[in-house]
Design a protein around this motif. Structure first.
Motif, mmCIF file in Angstrom:
data_model
loop_
_atom_site.group_PDB
_atom_site.id
_atom_site.type_symbol
_atom_site.label_atom_id
_atom_site.label_comp_id
_atom_site.label_asym_id
_atom_site.label_seq_id
_atom_site.Cartn_x
_atom_site.Cartn_y
_atom_site.Cartn_z
ATOM 1 N N TYR A 72 14.515 7.503 25.376
ATOM 2 C CA TYR A 72 13.374 7.061 26.177
ATOM 3 C C TYR A 72 13.643 5.699 26.808
ATOM 4 O O TYR A 72 14.301 4.846 26.209
ATOM 5 C CB TYR A 72 12.109 7.008 25.314
ATOM 6 N N LEU A 73 13.097 5.508 28.021
ATOM 7 C CA LEU A 73 13.239 4.249 28.746
ATOM 8 C C LEU A 73 12.363 3.138 28.169
ATOM 9 O O LEU A 73 12.641 1.964 28.383
ATOM 10 C CB LEU A 73 12.868 4.450 30.228
ATOM 11 N N GLU A 74 11.300 3.507 27.482
ATOM 12 C CA GLU A 74 10.374 2.507 26.949
ATOM 13 C C GLU A 74 9.797 3.027 25.637
ATOM 14 O O GLU A 74 9.812 4.221 25.377
ATOM 15 C CB GLU A 74 9.239 2.237 27.940
ATOM 16 N N SER A 75 9.278 2.097 24.868
ATOM 17 C CA SER A 75 8.572 2.501 23.654
ATOM 18 C C SER A 75 7.102 2.722 23.997
ATOM 19 O O SER A 75 6.593 2.197 24.995
ATOM 20 C CB SER A 75 8.707 1.417 22.579
ATOM 21 N N GLY A 76 6.423 3.480 23.169
ATOM 22 C CA GLY A 76 4.983 3.642 23.355
ATOM 23 C C GLY A 76 4.265 2.311 23.244
ATOM 24 O O GLY A 76 3.294 2.050 23.948
ATOM 25 N N HIS A 77 4.785 1.430 22.379
ATOM 26 C CA HIS A 77 4.157 0.119 22.185
ATOM 27 C C HIS A 77 4.295 -0.769 23.421
ATOM 28 O O HIS A 77 3.390 -1.543 23.733
ATOM 29 C CB HIS A 77 4.746 -0.569 20.959
ATOM 30 N N SER A 78 5.423 -0.643 24.143
ATOM 31 C CA SER A 78 5.603 -1.495 25.326
ATOM 32 C C SER A 78 4.628 -1.118 26.436
ATOM 33 O O SER A 78 4.052 -2.001 27.086
ATOM 34 C CB SER A 78 7.052 -1.441 25.831
ATOM 35 N N ILE A 79 4.404 0.178 26.646
ATOM 36 C CA ILE A 79 3.417 0.565 27.662
ATOM 37 C C ILE A 79 2.013 0.223 27.182
ATOM 38 O O ILE A 79 1.168 -0.236 27.951
ATOM 39 C CB ILE A 79 3.539 2.055 28.063
ATOM 40 N N GLY A 80 1.748 0.394 25.881
ATOM 41 C CA GLY A 80 0.442 0.021 25.338
ATOM 42 C C GLY A 80 0.135 -1.444 25.552
ATOM 43 O O GLY A 80 -0.985 -1.818 25.919
ATOM 44 N N ALA A 81 1.138 -2.304 25.362
ATOM 45 C CA ALA A 81 0.939 -3.747 25.548
ATOM 46 C C ALA A 81 0.612 -4.073 27.005
ATOM 47 O O ALA A 81 -0.220 -4.949 27.279
ATOM 48 C CB ALA A 81 2.185 -4.506 25.100
ATOM 49 N N LEU A 82 1.236 -3.361 27.943
ATOM 50 C CA LEU A 82 0.940 -3.595 29.361
ATOM 51 C C LEU A 82 -0.501 -3.222 29.685
ATOM 52 O O LEU A 82 -1.206 -3.948 30.392
ATOM 53 C CB LEU A 82 1.900 -2.794 30.247
ATOM 54 N N ILE A 83 -0.957 -2.092 29.159
ATOM 55 C CA ILE A 83 -2.310 -1.632 29.462
ATOM 56 C C ILE A 83 -3.346 -2.454 28.698
ATOM 57 O O ILE A 83 -4.461 -2.657 29.179
ATOM 58 C CB ILE A 83 -2.448 -0.117 29.211
#
Length: 196
Positions: A72-83
């Motif tokens: 995967y290009l990103e972790s679920g946590h990294s997108i969660g932090a952005l949102i």
């Protein structure tokens, strides 16, 4: 499947289960407002008569072969932090836009697929701009721009590889001035559209 068979390694955006775990506030164990939006969006998609997406197709094909597991290009946590950084008022505005778009959602999915099949970049850009995730600037930044920037930095930092890699992202990440392709170009990589 031609691209799948060509590639040595398959990489997608993020693990959906890991992202789903970010819908809950770790301190209160309550559902985050934006988590509720994504659950609602998932339920809406689930109610339509759609075929399994490319993620499911590729995951099944990888399980049936002896090829390396998907990354995967990103972790679920990294997108969660952005949102998480999107203001509550804007989350509410996305929710209202989503509610308003629900009656046309199946038609919009059809339009998105048709534009993608025809490589109609202008139509994809218009659909992105009108979508609930693309029409609110802070959410657009979190969901598209910032993620494209993170992905491009990750890809550029890897350097050349002897293995053929297939990176699979949503069509709306490939259009506009902040698209993944444009961002990769700004990172010094040769990113071009392949004529259809």
């Amino acid at each position: 499947m031609d691209a799948f068979n060509w590639a040595d390694l398959i990489e997608m955006e993020h693990d959906k289960a890991e992202f789903g775990a970010c819908f809950l506030d770790p301190h209160t164990n309550e559902l985050k407002p934006w988590g509720a939006l994504f659950i609602k969006l998932g339920q809406a998609f689930g109610s339509f008569p759609l075929q399994p997406g490319v993620e499911a197709e590729f995951a099944n094909a990888l399980r049936a072969s002896s090829r390396p597991a998907m990354t995967y290009l990103e972790s679920g946590h990294s997108i969660g932090a952005l949102i998480d950084a999107v203001p509550f008022a804007d989350i509410a505005a996305v929710g209202a836009a989503m509610d308003a778009a629900m009656p046309e959602m199946l038609a919009n999915i059809g339009a998105l697929h048709s534009a993608w099949e025809r490589s109609n970049v202008a139509a994809l850009e218009a659909l992105q701009a009108e979508s609930p995730l693309g029409s609110i600037p802070t959410m657009r930044h979190a969901f598209f721009t910032a993620r494209n920037e993170n992905w491009a930095r990750t890809i550029a930092a890897r350097g050349p590889s002897e293995k053929r890699q297939l990176l699979v992202v949503g069509a709306m990440h490939l259009v506009g001035s902040d698209s993944l392709l444009e961002t990769l170009s700004r990172c010094g990589l040769d990113a071009r559209r392949v004529p259809s």
